[in-house]
Design a protein around this motif. Structure first.
Motif, PDB file in Angstrom:
ATOM      1  N   CYS A   1       0.789  -1.185   0.138  1.00  0.00           N
ATOM      2  CA  CYS A   1      -0.094   0.409  -0.096  1.00  0.00           C
ATOM      3  C   CYS A   1       0.846   1.219  -0.043  1.00  0.00           C
ATOM      4  CB  CYS A   1      -0.931   0.129   1.164  1.00  0.00           C
ATOM      5  SG  CYS A   1      -1.836  -1.624   1.407  1.00  0.00           S
ATOM      6  N   GLY A   2      -0.238   2.162   0.213  1.00  0.00           N
ATOM      7  CA  GLY A   2       0.722   3.884   0.120  1.00  0.00           C
ATOM      8  C   GLY A   2       1.383   4.476  -1.056  1.00  0.00           C
ATOM      9  N   ASP A   3       0.536   4.170  -1.917  1.00  0.00           N
ATOM     10  CA  ASP A   3       0.971   5.007  -3.392  1.00  0.00           C
ATOM     11  C   ASP A   3      -0.500   5.289  -3.016  1.00  0.00           C
ATOM     12  OD1 ASP A   3       1.103   6.544  -5.552  1.00  0.00           O
ATOM     13  OD2 ASP A   3       1.983   4.575  -6.733  1.00  0.00           O
ATOM     14  N   PRO A   4      -0.931   6.774  -3.526  1.00  0.00           N
ATOM     15  CA  PRO A   4      -2.186   7.949  -3.549  1.00  0.00           C
ATOM     16  C   PRO A   4      -2.674   7.311  -5.207  1.00  0.00           C
ATOM     17  CG  PRO A   4      -0.755   9.454  -2.140  1.00  0.00           C
ATOM     18  CD  PRO A   4       0.405   8.276  -3.044  1.00  0.00           C
ATOM     19  N   THR A   5      -1.674   7.107  -5.781  1.00  0.00           N
ATOM     20  CA  THR A   5      -1.751   6.905  -7.515  1.00  0.00           C
ATOM     21  C   THR A   5      -2.589   5.948  -7.614  1.00  0.00           C
ATOM     22  OG1 THR A   5      -0.026   6.595  -8.165  1.00  0.00           O
ATOM     23  CG2 THR A   5      -0.531   8.802  -7.971  1.00  0.00           C
ATOM     24  N   GLY A   6      -1.573   4.847  -6.757  1.00  0.00           N
ATOM     25  CA  GLY A   6      -2.906   3.489  -7.198  1.00  0.00           C
ATOM     26  C   GLY A   6      -1.724   2.558  -8.062  1.00  0.00           C
ATOM     27  N   THR A   7      -0.267   3.109  -8.569  1.00  0.00           N
ATOM     28  CA  THR A   7      -0.328   2.827  -9.936  1.00  0.00           C
ATOM     29  C   THR A   7       0.964   2.312  -9.325  1.00  0.00           C
ATOM     30  OG1 THR A   7       1.518   4.993 -10.125  1.00  0.00           O
ATOM     31  CG2 THR A   7      -0.833   4.447 -10.974  1.00  0.00           C
TER      32      THR A   7
END
Length: 284
Positions: free
Chosen positions: A175-181
């Motif tokens: 987790c932890g990537d706000p862009t979801g990429t």
């Protein structure tokens, strides 16, 4: 007139008669010749237009600053938009995730590790599948914990999809990537802390994801839902806490594996997104 002159005259008349008998180029033949020229021109023009589209492109995308792809070389096809992506289905007790962020907050300065040094904290992570609670160890990983606390206070992960799950060899939810990429970071990076020398990460470990660069820790982290052995090359991965509540949520998400051709590593079939993170210091 001599006989020789008569023969020469007769020869000339014969040659002129033959020239008149030779038919000129017919209209149909002329049309065929014109069509052939036009067709050749069209083929040349078509080649000029089509060939550049057939040849492969040499363009390559540059990762964002602080991109995390090592413990996670993420599958393409995360869920940046609201709702369910193709192949996804909600797990029991989960709600539909919100859209991922398109322009997450960025920061230029690494948070001061002194704010977390020697302290223990409790982080409550509200997700679309329920609360997951972490205990953060500022004594063993002060820089990592200081960064986590700072990003939580800034609302960096609100919202943020967990973009990767693995179920073969290593058992993690990332987790932890706000862009979801899988390519996003907070704008700064820092080094490794408290990485197990033997590569052992017990179930419930909370650790940082990074690239092959040992100084590329940023905002992405992972949770091991089963005991896992991770590579030690490059220094391993920073353990900065553990799950004290909600590991069953992670296990539930992992049980449904990933979408696409590689169900053992990729975007979770059952989506889960972070909605907010709050942190409090644990008093002795």
């Amino acid at each position: 007139m001599t006989k020789e002159q008569e023969r020469a005259r007769a020869r000339r008349r014969h040659e002129e008669a033959e020239k008149k008998q030779k038919a000129p180029v017919s209209e149909s033949t002329r049309d065929k010749q014109v069509f052939g020229v036009i067709l050749a021109i069209l083929l040349i023009v078509a080649a000029v237009i089509v060939v550049p589209k057939v040849l492969p492109s040499n363009d390559t995308a540059e990762p964002a600053a602080g991109a995390q792809t090592s413990i996670a070389t993420p599958e393409a096809g995360s869920t940046p938009s609201a709702g369910l992506a193709s192949g996804q289905k909600l797990a029991a007790g989960c709600t539909t995730p919100p859209a991922a962020q398109t322009s997450p907050k960025q920061f230029s300065k690494v948070p001061d590790k002194a704010t977390a040094a020697g302290k223990t904290f409790t982080a409550t992570v509200k997700t679309t599948c329920g609360d997951i609670v972490f205990e953060l160890d500022g004594a063993k990983a002060p820089q990592t914990v200081a960064s986590f606390i700072s990003l939580a206070k800034e609302g960096y992960w609100a919202p943020s999809p967990c973009h990767r799950v693995t179920s073969e060899g290593i058992f993690v939810l990332q987790c932890g990537d706000p862009t979801g990429t899988g390519q996003g970071g907070p704008g700064y990076t820092f080094g490794i802390e408290n990485a197990p020398k033997d590569g052992s990460y017990p179930a419930g470990s909370l650790a940082m994801a990074r690239t092959q660069d040992p100084n590329s820790n940023g905002g992405q982290f992972f949770i091991t839902y089963k005991d896992s052995k991770l590579p030690t090359e490059g220094g391993g991965y920073s353990i900065f806490g553990k799950v004290t509540k909600g590991l069953d949520i992670v296990t539930k998400i992992a049980a449904n594996k990933a979408v696409g051709a590689s169900p053992s590593d990729g975007t979770p079939v059952s989506p889960i997104s972070i909605l907010s993170v709050s942190v409090t210091e644990k008093k002795a």
